[in-house]
Design a protein around this motif. Structure first.
Motif, PDB file in Angstrom:
ATOM      1  N   SER A   9      73.602  65.725  65.049  1.00  0.00           N
ATOM      2  CA  SER A   9      72.833  65.888  65.741  1.00  0.00           C
ATOM      3  C   SER A   9      71.611  65.652  64.809  1.00  0.00           C
ATOM      4  CB  SER A   9      73.194  67.571  66.392  1.00  0.00           C
ATOM      5  OG  SER A   9      71.224  67.672  66.833  1.00  0.00           O
ATOM      6  N   ALA A  10      70.733  64.962  65.127  1.00  0.00           N
ATOM      7  CA  ALA A  10      69.646  64.587  64.636  1.00  0.00           C
ATOM      8  C   ALA A  10      68.927  66.139  64.206  1.00  0.00           C
ATOM      9  CB  ALA A  10      68.609  63.702  64.821  1.00  0.00           C
ATOM     10  N   ALA A  11      68.385  66.469  65.552  1.00  0.00           N
ATOM     11  CA  ALA A  11      67.894  68.170  65.226  1.00  0.00           C
ATOM     12  C   ALA A  11      68.439  68.588  64.011  1.00  0.00           C
ATOM     13  CB  ALA A  11      67.388  68.764  66.845  1.00  0.00           C
ATOM     14  N   PHE A  12      69.688  69.261  64.353  1.00  0.00           N
ATOM     15  CA  PHE A  12      69.872  70.280  63.621  1.00  0.00           C
ATOM     16  C   PHE A  12      69.929  69.907  62.221  1.00  0.00           C
ATOM     17  CE2 PHE A  12      74.426  71.004  61.312  1.00  0.00           C
ATOM     18  CZ  PHE A  12      73.941  72.833  61.530  1.00  0.00           C
ATOM     19  N   LEU A  13      69.998  68.547  61.432  1.00  0.00           N
ATOM     20  CA  LEU A  13      70.404  67.600  60.032  1.00  0.00           C
ATOM     21  C   LEU A  13      69.053  67.859  59.531  1.00  0.00           C
ATOM     22  CD1 LEU A  13      72.385  64.421  60.444  1.00  0.00           C
ATOM     23  CD2 LEU A  13      73.428  66.816  59.730  1.00  0.00           C
ATOM     24  N   LEU A  14      67.883  67.715  60.590  1.00  0.00           N
ATOM     25  CA  LEU A  14      66.484  67.543  60.098  1.00  0.00           C
ATOM     26  C   LEU A  14      66.234  69.457  59.993  1.00  0.00           C
ATOM     27  CD1 LEU A  14      64.715  65.722  62.219  1.00  0.00           C
ATOM     28  CD2 LEU A  14      64.501  65.488  60.138  1.00  0.00           C
ATOM     29  N   THR A  15      66.484  70.333  60.436  1.00  0.00           N
ATOM     30  CA  THR A  15      66.675  71.627  60.689  1.00  0.00           C
ATOM     31  C   THR A  15      67.440  71.971  59.115  1.00  0.00           C
ATOM     32  OG1 THR A  15      66.550  72.097  62.409  1.00  0.00           O
ATOM     33  CG2 THR A  15      66.758  73.896  61.315  1.00  0.00           C
ATOM     34  N   VAL A  16      68.385  71.458  58.777  1.00  0.00           N
ATOM     35  CA  VAL A  16      68.941  71.865  57.257  1.00  0.00           C
ATOM     36  C   VAL A  16      68.498  71.408  56.327  1.00  0.00           C
ATOM     37  CG1 VAL A  16      71.048  71.847  56.340  1.00  0.00           C
ATOM     38  CG2 VAL A  16      71.221  71.936  58.742  1.00  0.00           C
ATOM     39  N   LEU A  17      67.919  70.158  56.780  1.00  0.00           N
ATOM     40  CA  LEU A  17      67.536  69.426  55.411  1.00  0.00           C
ATOM     41  C   LEU A  17      66.197  70.047  55.174  1.00  0.00           C
ATOM     42  CD1 LEU A  17      67.143  67.255  53.386  1.00  0.00           C
ATOM     43  CD2 LEU A  17      66.455  65.230  54.715  1.00  0.00           C
ATOM     44  N   GLY A  18      65.358  70.167  56.451  1.00  0.00           N
ATOM     45  CA  GLY A  18      64.084  70.988  56.275  1.00  0.00           C
ATOM     46  C   GLY A  18      63.878  72.445  55.220  1.00  0.00           C
ATOM     47  N   ARG A  19      65.205  72.864  55.647  1.00  0.00           N
ATOM     48  CA  ARG A  19      65.078  74.140  55.243  1.00  0.00           C
ATOM     49  C   ARG A  19      65.259  74.573  53.331  1.00  0.00           C
ATOM     50  NH1 ARG A  19      69.474  76.595  57.382  1.00  0.00           N
ATOM     51  NH2 ARG A  19      70.852  76.073  55.608  1.00  0.00           N
ATOM     52  N   ARG A  20      65.951  73.019  52.920  1.00  0.00           N
ATOM     53  CA  ARG A  20      66.461  72.688  51.838  1.00  0.00           C
ATOM     54  C   ARG A  20      65.525  72.468  51.065  1.00  0.00           C
ATOM     55  NH1 ARG A  20      72.738  70.070  51.921  1.00  0.00           N
ATOM     56  NH2 ARG A  20      73.332  71.842  52.710  1.00  0.00           N
ATOM     57  N   VAL A  21      64.427  71.400  51.503  1.00  0.00           N
ATOM     58  CA  VAL A  21      63.484  71.135  50.840  1.00  0.00           C
ATOM     59  C   VAL A  21      62.541  72.403  50.854  1.00  0.00           C
ATOM     60  CG1 VAL A  21      61.017  69.129  51.370  1.00  0.00           C
ATOM     61  CG2 VAL A  21      63.605  68.270  51.539  1.00  0.00           C
ATOM     62  N   LEU A 134      60.941  59.074  60.399  1.00  0.00           N
ATOM     63  CA  LEU A 134      59.573  60.760  60.431  1.00  0.00           C
ATOM     64  C   LEU A 134      58.217  61.013  61.426  1.00  0.00           C
ATOM     65  CD1 LEU A 134      61.069  62.679  57.673  1.00  0.00           C
ATOM     66  CD2 LEU A 134      62.474  62.955  60.212  1.00  0.00           C
ATOM     67  N   LEU A 135      57.448  59.733  60.577  1.00  0.00           N
ATOM     68  CA  LEU A 135      56.148  59.290  60.474  1.00  0.00           C
ATOM     69  C   LEU A 135      56.334  58.879  62.885  1.00  0.00           C
ATOM     70  CD1 LEU A 135      54.694  57.863  58.293  1.00  0.00           C
ATOM     71  CD2 LEU A 135      53.791  60.130  59.001  1.00  0.00           C
ATOM     72  N   THR A 136      57.164  58.266  63.214  1.00  0.00           N
ATOM     73  CA  THR A 136      56.785  57.791  64.525  1.00  0.00           C
ATOM     74  C   THR A 136      57.374  59.154  65.172  1.00  0.00           C
ATOM     75  OG1 THR A 136      57.638  55.450  63.769  1.00  0.00           O
ATOM     76  CG2 THR A 136      58.180  56.268  66.000  1.00  0.00           C
ATOM     77  N   ALA A 137      57.868  59.709  64.376  1.00  0.00           N
ATOM     78  CA  ALA A 137      59.203  60.965  66.030  1.00  0.00           C
ATOM     79  C   ALA A 137      57.926  61.647  65.809  1.00  0.00           C
ATOM     80  CB  ALA A 137      60.663  61.777  64.824  1.00  0.00           C
ATOM     81  N   LEU A 138      57.235  62.128  64.862  1.00  0.00           N
ATOM     82  CA  LEU A 138      56.154  63.581  64.770  1.00  0.00           C
ATOM     83  C   LEU A 138      54.993  63.223  65.802  1.00  0.00           C
ATOM     84  CD1 LEU A 138      56.098  64.173  60.416  1.00  0.00           C
ATOM     85  CD2 LEU A 138      56.375  65.983  63.081  1.00  0.00           C
TER      86      LEU A 138
END
Length: 144
Positions: A9-21, A134-138
């Motif tokens: 899931s893109a949303a799930f992966l963004l959440t995990v990566l976002g937390r790491r960053v 990510l810019l497009t998604a935002l």
């Protein structure tokens, strides 16, 4: 029963990566004594000097009371100055100082290091593609 997020899931992966960053950026900021919340407030004040507590809270997604504590800390450290007299019911006019500018530079450096890690892992072109996606998604994702 709610479905569990899938590893693809893109949303799930963004959440995990976002937390790491976020953890990496916060760790880089730790020696300064500031947090991402402080950095966020300073970024908003850089873009729009003179903002009030209420507006800063709305932009940051936190209550006015919470932003007051954040700004108080920034004032104590000399990163923000209030150009109006303090008082109940008065709108504070908040501005960045040279110290605040230095902190923003520390934040930019912390994010640049995180970007360097992403670019090393993904490669330059994939990093540029990810940034564009990510810019497009935002720009299309509904805000609060």
């Amino acid at each position: 029963m709610t479905a569990q997020p899938q590893a693809t899931s893109a949303a799930f992966l963004l959440t995990v990566l976002g937390r790491r960053v976020r953890e990496d950026v916060e760790q880089a900021l730790r020696p300064t004594g500031y947090t991402l919340r402080h950095l966020s407030a300073l970024g908003h004040l850089k873009r729009e000097p003179g903002m009030s507590y209420s507006e800063l809270g709305r932009r940051s997604g936190v209550t006015a009371q919470s932003v007051q504590a954040t700004v108080r800390r920034l004032e104590e450290r000399g990163a923000v100055e209030r150009r109006t007299d303090p008082g109940r019911g008065l709108t504070a006019e908040l501005h960045l100082t040279a110290t605040g500018e230095d902190l923003l530079e520390a934040g930019r450096n912390a994010y640049a290091r995180a970007d360097a890690v992403l670019e090393r892992v993904l490669g330059a072109q994939a990093h540029r593609d990810l940034t564009a996606a990510l810019l497009t998604a935002l720009s299309g994702y509904p805000g609060r």
